[in-house]
Design an enzyme around this catalytic site. Structure first.
Site, PDB file in Angstrom:
ATOM      1  N   THR A 151    -110.305 -66.187  58.859  1.00  0.00           N
ATOM      2  CA  THR A 151    -110.597 -67.137  57.821  1.00  0.00           C
ATOM      3  C   THR A 151    -111.153 -68.389  58.172  1.00  0.00           C
ATOM      4  O   THR A 151    -111.423 -68.393  59.564  1.00  0.00           O
ATOM      5  CB  THR A 151    -109.088 -67.743  57.542  1.00  0.00           C
ATOM      6  OG1 THR A 151    -108.949 -68.622  56.517  1.00  0.00           O
ATOM      7  CG2 THR A 151    -108.393 -68.248  58.960  1.00  0.00           C
ATOM      8  N   ARG A 152    -111.788 -68.965  57.429  1.00  0.00           N
ATOM      9  CA  ARG A 152    -112.605 -70.253  57.674  1.00  0.00           C
ATOM     10  C   ARG A 152    -111.999 -71.536  56.928  1.00  0.00           C
ATOM     11  O   ARG A 152    -112.530 -72.630  56.826  1.00  0.00           O
ATOM     12  CB  ARG A 152    -114.072 -70.223  57.351  1.00  0.00           C
ATOM     13  CG  ARG A 152    -114.330 -69.511  56.250  1.00  0.00           C
ATOM     14  CD  ARG A 152    -115.870 -69.743  55.748  1.00  0.00           C
ATOM     15  NE  ARG A 152    -115.935 -70.972  55.011  1.00  0.00           N
ATOM     16  CZ  ARG A 152    -116.151 -70.750  53.693  1.00  0.00           C
ATOM     17  NH1 ARG A 152    -115.834 -69.805  52.951  1.00  0.00           N
ATOM     18  NH2 ARG A 152    -116.005 -71.973  52.846  1.00  0.00           N
ATOM     19  N   HIS A 162    -102.702 -71.084  53.285  1.00  0.00           N
ATOM     20  CA  HIS A 162    -101.580 -71.660  52.475  1.00  0.00           C
ATOM     21  C   HIS A 162    -100.854 -70.564  52.110  1.00  0.00           C
ATOM     22  O   HIS A 162    -100.937 -69.336  52.851  1.00  0.00           O
ATOM     23  CB  HIS A 162    -101.809 -72.315  51.132  1.00  0.00           C
ATOM     24  CG  HIS A 162    -103.139 -73.391  51.139  1.00  0.00           C
ATOM     25  ND1 HIS A 162    -102.698 -74.756  52.049  1.00  0.00           N
ATOM     26  CD2 HIS A 162    -104.676 -73.565  50.991  1.00  0.00           C
ATOM     27  CE1 HIS A 162    -103.628 -75.362  51.972  1.00  0.00           C
ATOM     28  NE2 HIS A 162    -104.841 -74.683  51.659  1.00  0.00           N
ATOM     29  N   HIS A 203    -101.853 -67.238  51.339  1.00  0.00           N
ATOM     30  CA  HIS A 203    -102.833 -66.368  52.431  1.00  0.00           C
ATOM     31  C   HIS A 203    -101.661 -65.832  53.419  1.00  0.00           C
ATOM     32  O   HIS A 203    -101.659 -64.632  53.976  1.00  0.00           O
ATOM     33  CB  HIS A 203    -103.468 -67.261  53.482  1.00  0.00           C
ATOM     34  CG  HIS A 203    -104.549 -68.028  52.623  1.00  0.00           C
ATOM     35  ND1 HIS A 203    -104.480 -69.188  52.293  1.00  0.00           N
ATOM     36  CD2 HIS A 203    -105.785 -67.485  52.338  1.00  0.00           C
ATOM     37  CE1 HIS A 203    -105.471 -69.829  51.620  1.00  0.00           C
ATOM     38  NE2 HIS A 203    -106.327 -68.591  51.643  1.00  0.00           N
ATOM     39  N   ARG A 230    -110.896 -60.641  48.790  1.00  0.00           N
ATOM     40  CA  ARG A 230    -111.821 -61.014  47.757  1.00  0.00           C
ATOM     41  C   ARG A 230    -113.068 -61.660  48.145  1.00  0.00           C
ATOM     42  O   ARG A 230    -112.788 -62.775  48.696  1.00  0.00           O
ATOM     43  CB  ARG A 230    -111.214 -61.704  46.302  1.00  0.00           C
ATOM     44  CG  ARG A 230    -111.861 -61.584  45.186  1.00  0.00           C
ATOM     45  CD  ARG A 230    -111.390 -62.420  44.105  1.00  0.00           C
ATOM     46  NE  ARG A 230    -111.805 -62.238  42.910  1.00  0.00           N
ATOM     47  CZ  ARG A 230    -112.756 -62.863  42.497  1.00  0.00           C
ATOM     48  NH1 ARG A 230    -113.245 -63.743  43.454  1.00  0.00           N
ATOM     49  NH2 ARG A 230    -113.638 -62.743  41.438  1.00  0.00           N
TER      50      ARG A 230
END
Ligand code: PPS
Length: 570
Positions: A197-198, A202, A205, A291
């Site tokens: 992740t970048r 929340h 996720h 996605r």
């Protein structure tokens, strides 16, 4: 020098010299030419040296580079989707030869590694952009970096690592691949699914990672990127504090957090495959691809660069060959009636889906609006609010641009006084002439010097903005590209309002307060903006002011109204 450590996820390369060889290597470097690494190069180098980029043993030579661009394979046939290259300027390359050595140093001059130069070559960077990113459109951050920020000569060769780049932040969360593998093995984690992740994480996720771990029957590694991400992203300091809050909500002993100093390229499908290979090197057995993985946003025509599931297709095709299994995921959405998250395809038409997009989240933060608990844990939101206060507490840059004599300074001075009268934030005026006296006295008006001048103004303004003050800039700033760079630097730190003072050339020339236009027309000043040097009109400024039809006082007042409507002042 190259050592292979026994696999827990395949062979792992370690390019560092042993402790007793460090001194001798440092001495050897004294007589070598030195290259100061850019931030991107330093990120790449760190991951080359510690084996995160195994099987690479250095920056790519020409054969590997061509293979990677055209067929996604190194010269020996190994799958590798992303060029890892060391770009240097023509001037610097002129003194180098294949067979020589080069010291690679960080910004402070610390020796990180020595490169045994095997290849010196001039890449076709447009071809690289098309092959790797699928387009040569600079709306793509990876393409923009490649075409506008890299140097024209690439050096390839094997590396000898001396000292890992220093990180003073979050040291306890930084692991090399060998350290992470050792940790997994100590904990008895034989199946580990990694989440890349970048962004701040929340509840959606969290739900996604929970489900992925369950589906893969694996432990979970949250492996966020803290090197370079997409311009405009939330800084990693804030994000890491958020991840630390979030990880407490996972069942104990199931999940780990570790930081990855990767420089992302936002290359969609190819980048997803690269991410998977990296995670395999860190000892993971599974990798989540959601996605639009590593998506670069829209192209200049407003269309997506890649399809939403292209990245999944790519990783699916190569997963057996690279030896890590993909856990594909759709977007997770909150279903109001069920009060829970579900994959979007599992929601029926009768159910109500609630969603807060990234843009909507930013708006709510900016305006100090509620962010519901179903969306994010209150501790995470509180952390975001600390670094992202509402707009009226943020810093901002008001960037006037326009021809000489357009009235920039006059309006800027009027605005300065009005803002001081309002109070609340410190205000600094960086006027064209004033900057040229105090910051840029040695510079002339060539394109290169003008760019430097604007970069300096942009730098000072970015510092002021970051520290929540107001910077008013009033240079000519005739080149769109340079103004764009300034905007890009400042936007992540606060507000950026570009104001085109669009006074007509005839009017400026008629006014000619300093007599410069007359001198330019007479050929006594060369390269004068609007006469024999271009002014590129801003395409999308926040405001345009026509001074023919409004006084400086009115213009400054209009700017205040604009700031108010944008929420920067109350
Ligand atoms: S730039 O292009 O943004 O770096 O220019 P800037 O620093 O704003 O220029 C400040 C003033 O320099 C005077 N001047 C020139 N302007 C344009 N072209 C040439 N060749 C030139 N030589 C001198 C000019 O008076 C600018 O002042 P302003 O306040 O804009 O009238």
């Amino acid at each position: 020098m190259t050592q292979l450590i026994e696999p827990h996820g395949g062979n792992l390369i370690n390019l560092y010299v042993s402790a007793d060889e460090i001194e001798a290597t440092q001495k050897l470097a004294h007589d070598l030419p030195s290259w100061t690494l850019t931030q991107r190069q330093q990120c790449d180098l760190e991951l080359l040296l510690n084996g995160a980029f195994s099987p690479l043993e250095g920056f790519m030579g020409e054969a590997d580079y061509q293979g990677v661009c055209d067929t996604m394979r190194l010269a020996d046939g190994t799958v590798w989707p992303m060029p890892i290259t060391l770009d240097v300027s023509e001037d610097f390359a002129a003194d180098l030869a294949a067979g020589g050595k080069l010291a690679l140093r960080d910004l402070e001059g610390v020796l990180i590694a020595i490169l045994d130069i095997s290849d010196i070559y001039r890449p076709d960077r447009e071809h690289e952009a098309r092959q790797v990113f699928g387009a040569a459109d600079t709306a793509h951050p990876g393409v923009d970096y490649l075409l506008n920020r890299t140097e024209p000569v690439y050096l390839g060769g094997k590396l000898t690592g001396v000292e890992a780049p220093t990180h003073y932040d979050y040291r306890y969360l930084r692991d090399t691949p060998a350290e992470l593998r050792a940790r997994f093995s100590k904990l008895g984690w034989t199946r580990v699914v990694a989440f890349q992740t970048r962004n701040p994480m929340h509840r959606a996720h969290q739900e996604l990672t929970f489900r992925a771990a369950k589906r893969a029957e694996a432990n979970l590694l949250i492996h966020p990127v803290v090197g370079m991400t997409k311009p405009g992203d939330i800084d990693h300091f804030t994000r890491v504090r958020c991840y630390e809050k979030l990880i407490k909500h996972y069942p104990e002993q199931t999940s780990a957090l570790s930081l990855l100093p990767l420089a992302m390229r936002m290359g969609g499908p190819r980048e997803a495959l690269w991410h998977a290979i990296i995670r395999k090197n860190y000892g993971c057995t599974h990798f989540i691809v959601g996605r639009d993985h590593a998506g670069p946003g829209k192209n200049s025509a407003g269309e997506d660069f890649y399809g939403p599931y292209d990245a999944q297709d790519m990783v699916r095709e190569y997963q057996d060959e690279i030896g890590i299994e993909m856990v594909p995921f759709e977007a997770m959405v909150y279903v109001q009636e069920r009060a829970e998250y579900r994959p979007v395809s599992e929601v029926s038409d009768e159910e109500t889906v609630l969603n807060i997009s990234g843009t909507e989240l930013r708006r709510r933060l900016q305006e100090g609006l509620e962010i519901p608990e179903w969306f994010s844990y209150p501790e995470v939101v509180a952390e975001l609010r600390r670094t992202h206060p509402p707009r009226n507490q943020q810093g901002l840059t008001i960037f006037f641009t326009g021809l000489s004599g357009a009235g920039k300074s006059t309006i800027a001075n009027a605005l300065l006084v009005k803002l001081l009268e309002l109070g609340g934030r410190p205000v600094t005026l960086l006027d064209g002439d004033v900057v040229r006296t105090n910051l840029s006295s040695e510079l002339g008006f060539s394109r290169e010097h003008r760019d430097l001048n604007i970069q300096r103004i942009g730098y000072v303004a970015s510092e002021i903005t970051k520290n929540r003050g107001i910077a008013i800039c009033a240079p000519i700033a005739p080149y769109a590209e340079t103004r764009h760079r300034v905007r890009e630097t400042i936007t992540p730190l606060g507000g950026f309002i570009e104001i085109h003072v669009a006074t007509l050339l005839e009017t400026c020339e008629k006014r000619d307060r300093k007599g410069l236009y007359a001198m330019a027309r007479a050929g006594k000043i060369k390269g004068f903006t609007g006469i024999d040097d271009p002014y590129e009109v801003p395409e999308n400024p926040e405001m345009v002011i026509q001074t023919e039809t409004c006084s400086p006082d009115e213009a400054a007042h209009r700017v205040l109204l604009k700031l108010e409507s944008m929420g920067y002042i109350q």
